[in-house]
Design an enzyme around this catalytic site. Sequence first.
Site, PDB file in Angstrom:
ATOM      1  N   TYR A   1       0.842  -1.203   0.000  1.00 28.34           N
ATOM      2  CA  TYR A   1       0.000   0.000   0.000  1.00 28.34           C
ATOM      3  C   TYR A   1       0.871   1.244   0.000  1.00 28.34           C
ATOM      4  O   TYR A   1       2.026   1.225   0.426  1.00 28.34           O
ATOM      5  CB  TYR A   1      -0.952   0.018   1.203  1.00 28.34           C
ATOM      6  CG  TYR A   1      -0.285   0.241   2.542  1.00 28.34           C
ATOM      7  CD1 TYR A   1      -0.064   1.536   3.030  1.00 28.34           C
ATOM      8  CD2 TYR A   1       0.108  -0.829   3.342  1.00 28.34           C
ATOM      9  CE1 TYR A   1       0.539   1.748   4.265  1.00 28.34           C
ATOM     10  CE2 TYR A   1       0.703  -0.629   4.575  1.00 28.34           C
ATOM     11  CZ  TYR A   1       0.916   0.664   5.033  1.00 28.34           C
ATOM     12  OH  TYR A   1       1.515   0.873   6.256  1.00 28.34           O
ATOM     13  N   CYS A   2       0.309   2.333  -0.507  1.00 31.01           N
ATOM     14  CA  CYS A   2       0.962   3.643  -0.487  1.00 31.01           C
ATOM     15  C   CYS A   2      -0.133   4.708  -0.420  1.00 31.01           C
ATOM     16  O   CYS A   2      -1.307   4.375  -0.248  1.00 31.01           O
ATOM     17  CB  CYS A   2       1.871   3.834  -1.701  1.00 31.01           C
ATOM     18  SG  CYS A   2       1.027   3.711  -3.299  1.00 31.01           S
ATOM     19  N   THR A   3       0.218   5.959  -0.563  1.00 33.08           N
ATOM     20  CA  THR A   3      -0.740   7.044  -0.353  1.00 33.08           C
ATOM     21  C   THR A   3      -1.923   6.989  -1.313  1.00 33.08           C
ATOM     22  O   THR A   3      -3.079   6.947  -0.882  1.00 33.08           O
ATOM     23  CB  THR A   3      -0.042   8.410  -0.484  1.00 33.08           C
ATOM     24  OG1 THR A   3       1.073   8.450   0.397  1.00 33.08           O
ATOM     25  CG2 THR A   3      -1.001   9.542  -0.143  1.00 33.08           C
TER      26      THR A   3
ATOM     27  N   ILE B   1      -4.177   4.562   0.447  1.00 30.74           N
ATOM     28  CA  ILE B   1      -4.680   4.856   1.789  1.00 30.74           C
ATOM     29  C   ILE B   1      -5.835   5.843   1.736  1.00 30.74           C
ATOM     30  O   ILE B   1      -6.802   5.738   2.501  1.00 30.74           O
ATOM     31  CB  ILE B   1      -3.550   5.425   2.670  1.00 30.74           C
ATOM     32  CG1 ILE B   1      -2.353   4.487   2.700  1.00 30.74           C
ATOM     33  CG2 ILE B   1      -4.043   5.688   4.091  1.00 30.74           C
ATOM     34  CD1 ILE B   1      -1.059   5.154   3.155  1.00 30.74           C
TER      35      ILE B   1
END
EC number: 1.14.-.-
Length: 308
Positions: free
Chosen positions: A182-184, A211
């Site tokens: 996951y990342c922003t 996210i």
Amino acid sequence: MTKTSNSSYLVILYYQYVPIKDPQTFRNQHFKYCESLGLLGRIIVAQEGINGTLSGPKEQIHKYIDQLKQDVRFCNTVFKIENVDAQVFPRLSIKVKPELVNLSLEEKVDLTKDKGAYLAPQEFLQALQEKDVLILDARNDYEYDLGHFRNAVNPNIRHFRDLPNWVKQNTHLLKNKKIVTYCTGGVRCEKFSTFLKKEGFVDVYQLEGGIISYGKHPETQGVLWDGQMYVFDQRIAVTVNQKEHVIVGKDYFDGTPCERYINCSNPQCNKQILCHEHNEHKYLGACSDKCSAHPQNRYLKKHNNKTS
């Protein structure tokens, strides 16, 4: 944050991996258009696509979105939209770069082929609660320090380009695991999950929409996220978990709970650290004695002090 009398502002985050034959010409035309709308923010243009975040009045942002979607290359681009009460960027910057996000691979990965399967927010929430799943944070260390998913693995990297080396050094942790990254907003995981597949990891997934989408989804509401999410604008931190707020950040100096980021006052260092206001004053806004004594110390200049 630049305050205005009008609170009807939006900030958008988006990306699209799609071939752009002449990035420089695209950049020049795009800059003029954004400037005409009064939009501020940062956009990266590359031969592999576009990655941007902009803020501006609601009407102007929607004009921008509608105009971009008229281009067949961006007709399916997903825009993550948030309400804000002011501009969250000081200026408009559009740059041409070799990559949208810099993974610094010797051989480029083909994003049109094999990448990590998308997990919708509800599916990601389920994965968070499964025992044999490895949740892997694909962001930088200072982003993780402010907030992260519960029990997520922290590669503790300073730059995204450090991830491939971390993977090669930690193959034993990843081997035969179901890996969920996951990342922003998703742009980093598109490339990182493709790299993982190319390295031979089979069971690879990525959080669809990042996210941001997870925090706003009505069925997940950011649960099992601790802390706040780091964002690359003047807000610095935003809420993800709509159910509870657990502070995970720690003051750089005394280790107490903290979610306040500052940049080291030495302009040649500029390291981001979590720091309470009283410790910022105590240590002259610097991350070390060496930095506090730097002749260009910004904290000292601001407070009209002199180094001893």
